[in-house]
Design a protein around this motif. Structure first.
Motif, PDB file in Angstrom:
ATOM      1  N   SER A   1     -25.273  -4.098  26.020  1.00 53.31           N
ATOM      2  CA  SER A   1     -24.543  -2.939  26.550  1.00 53.31           C
ATOM      3  C   SER A   1     -23.453  -2.496  25.585  1.00 53.31           C
ATOM      4  CB  SER A   1     -23.944  -3.302  27.916  1.00 53.31           C
ATOM      5  OG  SER A   1     -23.179  -2.238  28.417  1.00 53.31           O
ATOM      6  N   ILE A   2     -22.679  -3.481  25.085  1.00 55.10           N
ATOM      7  CA  ILE A   2     -21.576  -3.171  24.154  1.00 55.10           C
ATOM      8  C   ILE A   2     -22.125  -2.592  22.857  1.00 55.10           C
ATOM      9  CG2 ILE A   2     -19.752  -4.201  22.738  1.00 55.10           C
ATOM     10  CD1 ILE A   2     -18.955  -3.903  25.628  1.00 55.10           C
TER      11      ILE A   2
ATOM     12  N   LEU B   1     -26.296 -23.048  30.968  1.00 55.03           N
ATOM     13  CA  LEU B   1     -26.126 -22.513  29.616  1.00 55.03           C
ATOM     14  C   LEU B   1     -27.069 -21.341  29.366  1.00 55.03           C
ATOM     15  CD1 LEU B   1     -25.795 -25.859  27.596  1.00 55.03           C
ATOM     16  CD2 LEU B   1     -24.007 -24.131  27.897  1.00 55.03           C
ATOM     17  N   ASN B   2     -28.297 -21.445  29.854  1.00 55.52           N
ATOM     18  CA  ASN B   2     -29.251 -20.344  29.674  1.00 55.52           C
ATOM     19  C   ASN B   2     -28.808 -19.084  30.433  1.00 55.52           C
ATOM     20  OD1 ASN B   2     -31.306 -21.377  27.933  1.00 55.52           O
ATOM     21  ND2 ASN B   2     -31.982 -22.723  29.576  1.00 55.52           N
ATOM     22  N   ASN B   3     -28.269 -19.291  31.642  1.00 57.82           N
ATOM     23  CA  ASN B   3     -27.742 -18.144  32.406  1.00 57.82           C
ATOM     24  C   ASN B   3     -26.574 -17.506  31.674  1.00 57.82           C
ATOM     25  OD1 ASN B   3     -29.596 -18.531  34.443  1.00 57.82           O
ATOM     26  ND2 ASN B   3     -28.240 -19.839  35.665  1.00 57.82           N
TER      27      ASN B   3
ATOM     28  N   VAL C   1     -26.407 -13.683  30.295  1.00 57.98           N
ATOM     29  CA  VAL C   1     -25.311 -12.743  30.607  1.00 57.98           C
ATOM     30  C   VAL C   1     -24.678 -12.230  29.324  1.00 57.98           C
ATOM     31  CG1 VAL C   1     -23.005 -12.561  31.623  1.00 57.98           C
ATOM     32  CG2 VAL C   1     -24.833 -13.737  32.871  1.00 57.98           C
ATOM     33  N   THR C   2     -24.480 -13.152  28.376  1.00 59.97           N
ATOM     34  CA  THR C   2     -23.878 -12.774  27.089  1.00 59.97           C
ATOM     35  C   THR C   2     -24.771 -11.780  26.351  1.00 59.97           C
ATOM     36  OG1 THR C   2     -22.796 -14.934  26.916  1.00 59.97           O
ATOM     37  CG2 THR C   2     -22.995 -13.663  24.892  1.00 59.97           C
TER      38      THR C   2
ATOM     39  N   ALA D   1     -20.571 -14.114  18.624  1.00 60.28           N
ATOM     40  CA  ALA D   1     -20.088 -15.475  18.378  1.00 60.28           C
ATOM     41  C   ALA D   1     -20.307 -16.350  19.611  1.00 60.28           C
ATOM     42  CB  ALA D   1     -18.609 -15.461  17.991  1.00 60.28           C
ATOM     43  N   GLU D   2     -20.035 -15.758  20.786  1.00 60.31           N
ATOM     44  CA  GLU D   2     -20.233 -16.498  22.020  1.00 60.31           C
ATOM     45  C   GLU D   2     -21.712 -16.827  22.223  1.00 60.31           C
ATOM     46  OE1 GLU D   2     -19.230 -18.325  25.693  1.00 60.31           O
ATOM     47  OE2 GLU D   2     -18.128 -17.825  23.877  1.00 60.31           O
TER      48      GLU D   2
END
Length: 364
Positions: free
Chosen positions: A306-307, A293-295, A299-300, A34-35
Motif C-alpha cells: 500500500s505504501i 511470524l507469518n501473519n 501484514v507487513t 527492513a521490518e
C-alpha cells in the motif's frame, strides 16, 4: 499538457506538501522493507532452529536406543565367549588326558630305560655324566646333528674362548693370541682325551649299550611328539564329551542373534515411525510462533504494498505537476522556499526568473 502557473503560493505549497508526503512515504517504505527482512530472517531462524531440535532429538533418541541394545549384545557376547572359554579349557584338559593316556606306555618305557641306564652306569662304576646326551654326542657321535654340535663346539672352544680371554687381558698384544689358543687346545684337548681314556677306552661295550638305550629313548620321544601332534590336529570333538558346552554355546549364539534382530527392528521402527512422530511434535511446538511470524510478515507485506503504491503515485504526481516546472534539482523544500521568497518579495516576476536569480546568487 502543462498549464501556466496562476497562483505561485498554491504551487509552491503544493510542491512542498507533496515532497513532504513523498519523504514520509519513502521513510515508511524503507522501514517496512527492513521490518519485512527482519521477520523473514526470524521465520528462517525459527525453521532452522526447529530442524536443529528435530535432528538433535532424533539423533539422541536413536543413540540411546542403539546404546541400550549394544550393551545387551555385549553382555550376551561376553556370556558366549565365557562359555567358549570354558569349553576350550575343558577340551584342553581332555586333550591332555588323551595325550597322557595314549603315550603312557611310551613314558613308562622311557622311565624304565633311564633306570636301566642308571643301573648300567652303577654296575660299571662310570661317572653319572656318561649316561647324558652331551657325553655321547662328543664320544659316540652317529647322527647328523651330533656332528653339527661338534663343529659348533670346536668353533666356540678353539676360537671364541681364546678371543674372549685375549680381550680380557690388559694391554693385550697380538703375539699373545697363539699362546692362548695353544693353552686352550692343550687344556680342553687334554681334558677330552683324559675323560675318553677313563671311560670310553675302558668301558666301550657298556657305553655303546647305553648309547643304544638313549637312541631308544629318543625314538620314544619322537613317537610321543608325533602322537601329540596328531591328537592336537584332530578336529573331531566326539571323544571329549563336550555336548553340554555346545548346547549352551548354541543357545548363547541364538540369544545374541535375537538381540541383534530386535535392535534392527527397533532402529527400523524408529526411522520409519517414531522419528516422524517426534518431528511432528517438535514442529507443533513451534507452529504457533511460526504462524504469528507469518501473519506479521503478511501484514507487513500488505502495508508495504500500500505504501509503495502511494509513494509511486505521489512520485509520479510530483513529476507531472512540479518537476516539469522546477526541474529535478529544485525538488527540495529548502530550494522551493527560496524560490517562493524571491517571487513573494517581487525580486522575480515568474518561476524562470526566480530560478535564474537563485542560481546566479549561488554561483556568486
Amino acid at each position: 499538457m502543462a498549464e501556466p502557473i496562476l497562483d505561485y503560493d498554491s504551487f509552491f505549497e503544493g510542491a512542498k506538501s507533496a515532497l513532504l508526503e513523498l519523504d514520509t512515504l519513502s521513510t515508511e517504505e524503507e522501514r517496512l522493507r527492513a521490518e519485512g527482512d527482519r521477520v523473514t530472517k526470524a521465520i528462517e531462524a525459527e525453521k532452522k532452529a526447529t530442524e536443529g531440535r528435530i535432528a538433535e532429538t532424533t539423533s539422541k533418541r536413536l543413540k540411546e536406543i542403539t546404546s541400550t541394545y549394544d550393551a545387551e549384545i555385549k553382555k550376551a557376547e561376553d556370556i558366549r565367549k565365557s562359555l567358549e572359554a570354558k569349553k576350550g579349557k575343558a577340551k584342553s584338559k581332555k586333550v591332555s588326558e588323551r595325550i597322557a593316556d595314549e603315550t603312557k606306555e611310551l613314558h613308562d618305557h622311557i622311565a624304565n630305560t633311564k633306570s636301566e641306564i642308571k643301573s648300567e652306569i652303577k654296575k660299571e662304576k662310570l661317572p653319572g655324566f656318561c649316561g647324558g646326551r652331551l657325553y655321547h654326542t662328543f664320544y659316540f657321535p652317529h647322527k647328523f646333528f651330533d656332528f653339527v654340535k661338534i663343529v659348533l663346539a670346536v668353533l666356540v672352544i678353539f676360537l671364541a674362548i681364546p678371543m674372549v680371554i685375549y680381550k680380557l687381558i690388559p694391554n693385550h698384544r697380538t703375539i699373545y693370541l697363539p699362546f692362548i689358543c695353544f693353552a686352550v687346545i692343550i687344556l680342553i684337548g687334554g681334558l677330552y682325551v683324559l675323560i675318553g681314556n677313563l671311560t670310553k677306552a675302558r668301558h666301550r661295550d657298556s657305553l655303546l649299550k647305553i648309547r643304544a638305550m638313549r637312541d631308544t629313548i629318543d625314538n620314544d620321544f619322537k613317537r610321543i611328539k608325533l602322537i601329540t601332534k596328531e591328537i592336537n590336529n584332530d578336529s573331531s570333538e566326539e571323544k571329549y564329551d563336550l555336548g553340554a558346552f555346545d548346547a549352551e554355546i548354541e543357545e548363547a549364539k541364538i540369544n545374541v542373534q535375537s538381540i541383534k534382530d530386535k535392535k534392527t527392528a527397533a532402529v527400523s521402527e524408529f526411522e520409519n515411525s517414531t522419528k516422524k512422530i517426534i518431528a511432528d511434535e517438535i514442529t507443533d511446538n513451534s507452529r504457533e510462533k511460526l504462524e504469528s511470524l507469518n501473519n506479521e510478515l503478511e501484514v507487513t507485506k500488505q502495508s508495504l504494498g500500500s505504501i509503495a503504491s502511494r509513494r509511486s503515485e505521489i512520485n509520479l504526481d510530483i513529476s507531472d505537476k512540479y518537476e516539469s516546472y522546477l526541474g529535478r534539482d529544485f525538488l527540495q523544500p529548502s530550494k522551493i522556499e527560496a524560490l517562493q521568497k524571491l517571487i513573494s518579495d517581487k525580486e522575480a516576476a515568474n518561476l524562470s526568473e526566480a530560478i535564474d536569480l537563485y542560481q546566479r546568487r549561488q554561483n556568486g
